[in-house]
Design an enzyme around this catalytic site. Structure first.
Site, mmCIF file in Angstrom:
data_model
loop_
_atom_site.group_PDB
_atom_site.id
_atom_site.type_symbol
_atom_site.label_atom_id
_atom_site.label_comp_id
_atom_site.label_asym_id
_atom_site.label_seq_id
_atom_site.Cartn_x
_atom_site.Cartn_y
_atom_site.Cartn_z
ATOM 1 N N CYS A 2 0.609 -1.286 -0.020
ATOM 2 C CA CYS A 2 -0.014 -0.185 0.150
ATOM 3 C C CYS A 2 0.799 1.206 0.099
ATOM 4 C CB CYS A 2 -1.088 0.040 1.233
ATOM 5 S SG CYS A 2 -1.933 -1.470 1.529
ATOM 6 N N ARG A 27 4.180 0.102 -6.461
ATOM 7 C CA ARG A 27 4.270 -0.759 -5.300
ATOM 8 C C ARG A 27 3.121 -1.938 -5.363
ATOM 9 N NH1 ARG A 27 4.963 1.347 0.115
ATOM 10 N NH2 ARG A 27 6.894 2.568 0.020
ATOM 11 N N TRP A 74 -3.408 -2.581 -1.226
ATOM 12 C CA TRP A 74 -3.098 -3.981 -1.650
ATOM 13 C C TRP A 74 -3.916 -4.863 -0.609
ATOM 14 C CZ3 TRP A 74 -0.031 -8.384 -0.079
ATOM 15 C CH2 TRP A 74 0.259 -9.421 -0.970
ATOM 16 N N ASN A 98 -1.073 1.226 6.062
ATOM 17 C CA ASN A 98 -0.287 0.478 5.391
ATOM 18 C C ASN A 98 0.277 -1.069 6.130
ATOM 19 O OD1 ASN A 98 1.584 -1.154 3.596
ATOM 20 N ND2 ASN A 98 3.267 0.408 3.381
ATOM 21 N N GLY A 99 0.066 -1.939 6.181
ATOM 22 C CA GLY A 99 0.609 -2.980 7.004
ATOM 23 C C GLY A 99 -0.851 -4.178 7.297
ATOM 24 N N GLU A 479 13.978 -18.810 -10.894
ATOM 25 C CA GLU A 479 13.592 -17.477 -11.184
ATOM 26 C C GLU A 479 12.919 -17.474 -12.537
ATOM 27 O OE1 GLU A 479 13.660 -13.314 -11.609
ATOM 28 O OE2 GLU A 479 13.503 -14.841 -9.915
ATOM 29 N N LYS A 483 8.960 -15.920 -12.728
ATOM 30 C CA LYS A 483 8.591 -14.844 -13.723
ATOM 31 C C LYS A 483 7.478 -14.991 -14.570
ATOM 32 C CE LYS A 483 11.406 -11.517 -12.514
ATOM 33 N NZ LYS A 483 11.055 -12.110 -11.132
ATOM 34 N N GLU A 486 4.337 -15.156 -12.480
ATOM 35 C CA GLU A 486 4.091 -13.806 -12.013
ATOM 36 C C GLU A 486 3.194 -13.135 -13.052
ATOM 37 O OE1 GLU A 486 7.155 -11.888 -8.780
ATOM 38 O OE2 GLU A 486 7.826 -12.463 -10.728
ATOM 39 N N HIS A 502 13.496 -37.965 -10.238
ATOM 40 C CA HIS A 502 12.733 -38.602 -8.807
ATOM 41 C C HIS A 502 11.467 -37.977 -8.473
ATOM 42 C CE1 HIS A 502 16.901 -39.885 -7.850
ATOM 43 N NE2 HIS A 502 17.424 -38.862 -8.390
ATOM 44 N N LYS A 602 4.759 -4.486 -5.348
ATOM 45 C CA LYS A 602 6.157 -4.306 -5.352
ATOM 46 C C LYS A 602 7.081 -4.812 -4.105
ATOM 47 C CE LYS A 602 9.835 -3.533 -7.808
ATOM 48 N NZ LYS A 602 10.086 -4.781 -8.657
#
Length: 607
Positions: A2, A27, A74, A98-99, A479, A483, A486, A502, A602
């Site tokens: 946020c 963000r 958010w 925010n939080g 990674e 990506k 996301e 395996h 973000k």
């Protein structure tokens, strides 16, 4: 996470608050709102979705007032709806938060028992009601906030607005950043310096537990004991110009193509090419005395840490533990006093990582931080600060920050090896030479953008995609999968290539593309052997390798992506590019929101 902006001004603030929110879009958010004090009341406009929706509301019903607060949300508690959007109002109080308030439920039950009614599903509204109740009982805004803050458990940055005090904003922080801006005849609060850059360059960072009473002509800061304190006013250096996409379609695309220059800028801070030396600002930290390193990070930064583990152990022969930050404290790790705890973060404000840092500090660890925001909370609490110099990264999916993290970690690995006498002078010169080659090699990798875009249609229809790699290319496989997940919303997983047989090989069929990262070198033959196991079971393979590797193993693949041939040390920096570009072009083809993918933020400032 946020974003918060607040202005105690001399002229109408609504448009400037909106502009501040635009600067916080990086963000990530799912709703937004603004509240001002006007005509003796709290006036509010909120909208779900993009800021354009809030702009429509403001155009339809403009907001007057010379004081106000604004927020991009958010969602944590409660769905992303207009009703749950901030600011929240309870009687004479409005707030943005925010939080997360971890004990909101017992507080909410207490307030409901006291006859108070709630208009949202959020934890944030609880705080507004608590402060409103104190004011309605006769307390001043300052005393009300001071009474309520100790009752809140969790992490928060909050800004309060008061109907009957049209020249006062109170801000508070605990575990989430909040910045105070100083202007001429007006003052500000914001989530970061970037939000306040068009308004002022003179800022102060609130410390943990601080709260601030900001009026148009003065600012008073108090610590967690409610004692007046002074916090240093500094020049922020944040650019007042909004970051522009230039000729690129998305911020993420622009940031991918910025990597050669930002990696070069980062390396300039850590290597002396003419002397052939790695030079880190270690200060009083004695790296020679470090016998164990603990790396802690989240998401993409965690994968950078995984690569660093290979480097530290290979070059410095120092054992390394690596933890996901959200698990670190809870597994009760054994940390011997004097060890080095290394934290990797783009924002320097990630709640899990920051909490892990403070736990490591309590266990007598020396603290090193690799971070892209040198004024962040983690940076200010570090014994060794290692900035990445990537510049602001607007796209939620990290790209240039990641490669700059790798550059810094490679330099740190060499510096640690030298301090431990594991690296000869000639070997150090060789490492510096390879690092200096990284920007040009990244640029060469970017030269294959068109061919990667041309093969995106092979991946876009898939429901599942697998990525394989060995050694440092294993975290690069992770990674790459991250990506793709996301920004294209395709399910993807990364595996160590040798682990396929395996269990995961059961997933292979003609509908599952398999992306193989296999630069020629000591692990190439093993990786190709695992790749052939996939191919024998009908898997459609995309091989990412250099010309030598493609000549040897490219036949029979669905597609190939050629990379420059580079030393294994810098291969992770170079091979980051094709997995970023592949994810990007697949997402563009699917029409998803590349820069602000759904449900993501973000900087994640809640645990």
């Amino acid at each position: 996470m946020c974003g918060i902006v607040g202005i105690v001004g001399k002229s109408d603030v609504a448009q400037r608050l909106f502009d501040g929110l635009k600067r916080l879009e990086y963000r990530g958010y799912d709703s937004a709102g603004i509240c001002t004090v006007n005509d003796g009341g709290l006036k509010r406009r909120r909208a779900e979705g993009k800021l354009e929706n809030l702009a429509t509301e403001l155009s339809r019903e403009p907001l007057g007032g010379t004081i106000g607060i604004a927020h991009t949300r958010w969602a944590t508690h409660g769905a992303p709806t207009v009703g749950n959007a901030h600011p929240h109002i309870a009687g004479p109080v409005a707030l943005v938060h925010n939080g997360i308030i971890e004990n909101f439920k017992p507080l909410r039950d207490e307030l409901i028992a006291d006859g108070r009614e709630f208009a949202s599903e959020t934890d944030s509204e609880v705080v507004a009601h608590l402060v409103a109740r104190e004011i309605e009982r006769g307390s001043s805004p300052e005393d009300s906030v001071a009474t309520v803050l100790p009752r809140l458990h969790g992490a928060f940055a909050i800004a309060f607005l008061f109907r009957d005090h049209p020249d006062l904003i109170i801000g508070a922080r605990m575990g989430a950043p909040l910045t105070v801006g100083y202007g001429k005849g007006e003052n500000y609060v914001g989530s970061d310096a970037l939000a306040l850059a068009p308004l002022t360059q003179r800022i102060a960072y609130l410390e943990e537990g601080d709260w601030v009473a900001a009026r148009h002509d003065r600012v008073e800061i108090f610590d967690r004991e409610n004692k007046p304190v002074k916090r240093e006013i500094v020049e922020s250096g944040a650019s007042a110009a909004r970051i522009d996409k230039g000729n690129y379609r998305h911020y993420m695309q622009k940031e991918i193509f910025e990597q050669p220059i930002v990696v070069a800028q980062t390396l300039q801070s850590y290597v002396r090419p003419f002397e052939g030396e790695v030079a880190l600002p270690t200060g009083e930290l004695d790296l020679a005395a470090i016998d164990r390193v603990t790396i802690v990070a989240c998401g993409t930064s965690f994968y950078a840490g995984m690569v660093a583990k290979y480097w530290f152990e290979q070059f410095a022969r120092v054992p390394v533990d690596i933890d996901v930050a959200s698990e670190f404290r809870y597994r009760q790790p054994v940390l011997e006093p004097g060890g080095l705890a290394l934290f990797v973060s783009q924002s320097g404000e990630t709640a899990d990582t920051l909490a892990a840092l403070r736990h490591a500090r309590s266990e007598q660890q020396r603290i090193a931080v690799v971070v892209n925001v040198p004024t962040s909370s983690m940076a200010r609490e570090a014994d060794l600060l290692l900035p990445t110099h990537a510049g602001p990264e607007i796209g939620v999916a990290s790209t240039k920050a990641f490669t700059c993290q790798l550059a810094v970690l490679a330099a740190l690995a060499a510096n640690l090896a030298r301090a431990k006498s594991r690296l000869s002078r000639d070997e150090e010169k060789t490492i510096v030479a390879h690092l200096q080659q990284a920007p040009a090699a990244i640029n060469a990798a970017l030269g294959h953008d068109d061919e990667i875009a041309g093969m995106a249609h092979l991946i876009a229809p898939a429901r599942d995609v697998l990525y394989l790699g060995r050694g440092p290319d294993y975290p690069m496989a992770l990674e790459g999968a991250l990506k793709l997940k996301e920004i294209s919303y395709i399910h993807a997983e990364g595996y160590a290539a040798g682990e396929m047989k395996h269990g995961p090989i059961a997933l292979i069929d003609e509908d599952v593309p398999v992306i193989v990262l296999a630069p020629s070198g000591p692990l190439f033959e093993k990786t190709v052997s695992n790749m052939q196991e996939v191919r024998a079971r009908g898997g459609k393979i995309v091989l990412i390798s250099d010309a030598r590797g493609l000549a040897e193993a490219g036949e029979g693949t669905m597609a190939t992506i050629e990379m420059p041939e580079v030393h294994p040390l810098i291969a992770p920096l170079v091979y980051a590019v094709p997995v970023q570009l592949l994810a990007y072009h697949v997402a563009v083809l699917k029409g998803t929101d590349v820069d602000q993918p759904r449900n993501l933020a973000k900087s994640v400032t809640v645990e």
